[in-house]
Write a protein that holds these residues in place. Structure first.
Motif, PDB file in Angstrom:
ATOM      1  N   GLU A  26       0.847  -1.190   0.000  1.00 26.00           N
ATOM      2  CA  GLU A  26       0.000   0.000   0.000  1.00 26.00           C
ATOM      3  C   GLU A  26       0.880   1.236   0.000  1.00 26.00           C
ATOM      4  O   GLU A  26       1.931   1.280   0.636  1.00 26.00           O
TER       5      GLU A  26
ATOM      6  N   ASN B 273      -5.775   3.846   7.862  1.00 27.60           N
ATOM      7  CA  ASN B 273      -6.513   2.682   7.393  1.00 27.60           C
ATOM      8  C   ASN B 273      -5.692   1.879   6.400  1.00 27.60           C
ATOM      9  O   ASN B 273      -5.715   0.642   6.415  1.00 27.60           O
ATOM     10  N   HIS B 274      -4.930   2.568   5.516  1.00 32.53           N
ATOM     11  CA  HIS B 274      -4.214   1.807   4.487  1.00 32.53           C
ATOM     12  C   HIS B 274      -3.085   0.975   5.077  1.00 32.53           C
ATOM     13  O   HIS B 274      -2.604   0.042   4.431  1.00 32.53           O
TER      14      HIS B 274
ATOM     15  N   ALA C 210      -5.211  -2.240   6.149  1.00 30.68           N
ATOM     16  CA  ALA C 210      -6.331  -2.606   5.272  1.00 30.68           C
ATOM     17  C   ALA C 210      -6.417  -4.105   5.048  1.00 30.68           C
ATOM     18  O   ALA C 210      -7.507  -4.679   5.021  1.00 30.68           O
TER      19      ALA C 210
ATOM     20  N   PRO D  87     -12.267   4.148   5.958  1.00 28.27           N
ATOM     21  CA  PRO D  87     -11.519   4.345   4.713  1.00 28.27           C
ATOM     22  C   PRO D  87     -11.678   5.739   4.115  1.00 28.27           C
ATOM     23  O   PRO D  87     -10.749   6.258   3.501  1.00 28.27           O
TER      24      PRO D  87
ATOM     25  N   ASP E 186      -9.139   7.615   5.864  1.00 24.04           N
ATOM     26  CA  ASP E 186      -7.864   6.908   5.996  1.00 24.04           C
ATOM     27  C   ASP E 186      -7.432   6.811   7.456  1.00 24.04           C
ATOM     28  O   ASP E 186      -6.283   7.059   7.796  1.00 24.04           O
TER      29      ASP E 186
ATOM     30  N   THR F  25      -9.198   9.982  -0.921  1.00 23.64           N
ATOM     31  CA  THR F  25      -9.255   8.829  -0.025  1.00 23.64           C
ATOM     32  C   THR F  25     -10.082   7.739  -0.702  1.00 23.64           C
ATOM     33  O   THR F  25     -10.313   7.792  -1.908  1.00 23.64           O
ATOM     34  N   ALA F  26     -10.520   6.768   0.063  1.00 22.06           N
ATOM     35  CA  ALA F  26     -11.243   5.627  -0.509  1.00 22.06           C
ATOM     36  C   ALA F  26     -12.624   6.034  -0.989  1.00 22.06           C
ATOM     37  O   ALA F  26     -13.164   7.075  -0.621  1.00 22.06           O
TER      38      ALA F  26
END
Length: 378
Positions: A83, A111-112, A115, A143, A146, A202-203
Motif C-alpha cells: 500500500e 486505514n491503508h 487494510a 476508509p 484513511d 481517499t477511498a
C-alpha cells in the motif's frame, strides 16, 4: 669571491629544500595527538534545541510501530506491491506507525496500513517504545478518512498524546513528525506547516478537505504517525507524501486533528464512522470544468433519498439535459464535490442543511436532511 657566493647560495637552497622535505615529519612528530584529546565543554543547549529534545522525550513513548503480517508466511497480503505510504518488509509484513489515543490502549493509525488485516487473512501486532511486541485487534476503520483504531492486548499502555486543534494553525509554524520511516524506529523529523486546506483523495472516490501540508520529512513507514506542534500536541496524522521517487520530496500531508478527534471516538463506539450524505451521484468534475460549470452536477438522485424527497433532479440520460447544479451548502460556496462533502461532514448525520441549486438558469434553495450513506447502502 663569486665562487664563494655561489657555494653559500647553493648551501642555503639545499638547506631550505631539506627543511621543506622534513617539515611534514617534524610536524607529525611534534604535534600528533597520540592520546585521546581533552573534551571541550559544550555548555547548555540552545533554547530551541532543548525544547525539541524535551518534546521528543515526552511524546516518543506514545508512538508505536505497527506490523501487519500475512497469514501465509512469505506472501504479501497486498500482492506484488505494498500500500502506498507504508513500508513493505520481507515475509509479507506491512509496517507503519501509530500512536496511543487513550488510557484504554487504543492506537490510531492509517486505514491503508491495516487494510489487509481488516479484510481478513492477516494479523496485527504493535511494538512499543520499550521494545515489547503486543498483539492488537482492529476496533474500527474509516476508509473515507484513511483512519483506523486498534486495541492493544494485555499490557500497560504508554500515556496518550496531548490533543491540540487544527483550526488555528498558521502557515510557517513549526511541526514535528515522529514515526518509523523504512522501519527505522522512532525517527524525529522537523519542519513547518507549508500550506493549509489541501485536498487529499481517499477511498470510495471521496476527497478529504482541510488537509495539512508540511515539509517535515515523511517517508514510507511514517503513515499513521503523529504530527505535533511545538507544545507537543497532536495536530495531525501523517498519511501521504507527494514524490516521484517514493521518498520525501518535502511535500507531506496530514489528516487534521479536528477530523481525527471526531472520527476516532465513533470508531471506538461503533467500529465504523457515519458518513453524512444526501443520496446523489455527482458528475465528473473534469467534464463540469470543460462545460464551464462551477458547482456539483447532480448526475443521479437515489430513490427514497433525502435529495429525492427534496425534489432534486439529475441529468436526463435520454436527452442529456442537465438537472440541478449545487452551488452552495448553507453559507459555504460549493465549487467541487470536496466542498459539498466538507459541508456535509460539518453538519453531521440527521442534520438539516440548506442547499442552493441552479436549474435551467434559475437559482433556488432547498432544504435536505442528511443521512448515513454507508448505512443506506446496506
Amino acid at each position: 669571491m663569486r665562487d664563494r657566493f655561489t657555494r653559500i647560495a647553493l648551501g642555503a637552497a639545499l638547506l631550505l629544500l631539506a627543511l621543506f622535505v622534513a617539515q611534514p615529519y617534524v610536524t607529525a612528530f611534534l604535534f600528533s595527538a597520540r592520546a585521546p584529546r581533552a573534551i571541550t565543554a559544550r555548555g547548555e543547549l540552545a533554547p530551541a534545541e532543548a525544547a525539541t529534545v524535551a518534546l521528543f522525550a515526552r511524546a516518543s513513548p506514545s508512538v508505536v510501530h505497527v506490523f501487519v503480517q500475512a497469514a501465509t508466511e512469505g506472501r504479501s497480503p497486498f500482492g506484488a506491491e505494498a500500500e502506498e505510504g507504508a513500508e513493505q518488509e520481507g515475509g509479507g509484513s506491512q509496517t507503519g506507525t501509530g500512536f496511543v489515543w487513550d488510557a484504554a490502549g487504543h492506537i490510531v493509525t492509517n486505514n491503508h496500513v491495516v487494510a489487509s488485516a481488516a479484510q481478513g487473512g492477516a494479523t496485527v501486532s504493535v511494538r512499543l517504545a520499550t521494545g515489547a511486541v503486543v498483539p492488537a485487534r482492529i476496533v474500527g476503520t474509516a476508509p473515507s478518512y484513511d483512519l483506523a483504531v486498534l486495541q492493544l492486548g494485555r499490557t500497560t499502555p504508554p500515556p496518550p498524546l496531548a490533543i491540540g486543534t487544527s483550526a488555528d494553525l498558521k502557515v510557517g509554524q513549526a511541526v514535528y513528525a515522529i514515526g518509523n520511516p523504512f522501519g527505522l524506529d522512532h525517527t524525529l523529523t522537523t519542519g513547518v506547516v507549508s500550506a493549509l486546506q489541501r485536498r487529499l483523495p481517499t477511498a470510495e472516490g471521496r476527497e478529504l478537505s482541510g488537509v495539512i501540508q508540511t515539509d517535515a520529512a515523511i517517508n514510507p513507514g511514517n503513515s499513521g504517525g503523529p504530527l505535533l506542534d511545538s507544545a507537543g500536541r497532536l495536530i495531525g496524522v501523517n498519511t501521504a507524501i507527494f514524490s516521484p521517487s517514493g521518498a520525501s520530496a518535502g511535500i507531506g500531508f496530514a489528516i487534521p486533528v479536528d477530523v481525527v478527534n471526531r472520527v476516532v471516538p465513533e470508531l471506538i463506539r461503533n467500529g465504523r464512522t457515519r458518513n453524512p450524505g444526501i443520496g446523489i451521484i455527482a458528475g465528473q468534475e473534469a467534464i463540469a470544468a470543460r462545460l464551464g460549470i462551477d458547482g456539483v452536477v447532480v448526475m443521479r438522485v437515489l430513490r427514497g433519498s433525502p435529495a429525492a424527497q427534496a425534489g432534486l433532479r439529475g441529468v436526463d440520460l435520454q436527452t442529456g439535459t442537465l438537472g440541478d447544479i449545487i452551488v452552495a451548502a448553507g453559507d459555504r460556496p460549493v465549487h467541487r464535490l470536496a466542498d459539498l462533502t466538507a459541508a456535509l461532514a460539518t453538519a453531521g448525520v440527521d442534520a438539516t442543511l440548506d442547499l442552493t441549486v441552479e436549474r435551467d438558469g434559475h437559482t433556488r434553495r432547498v432544504r435536505v436532511t442528511t443521512t448515513d450513506v454507508a448505512e443506506a447502502r446496506r
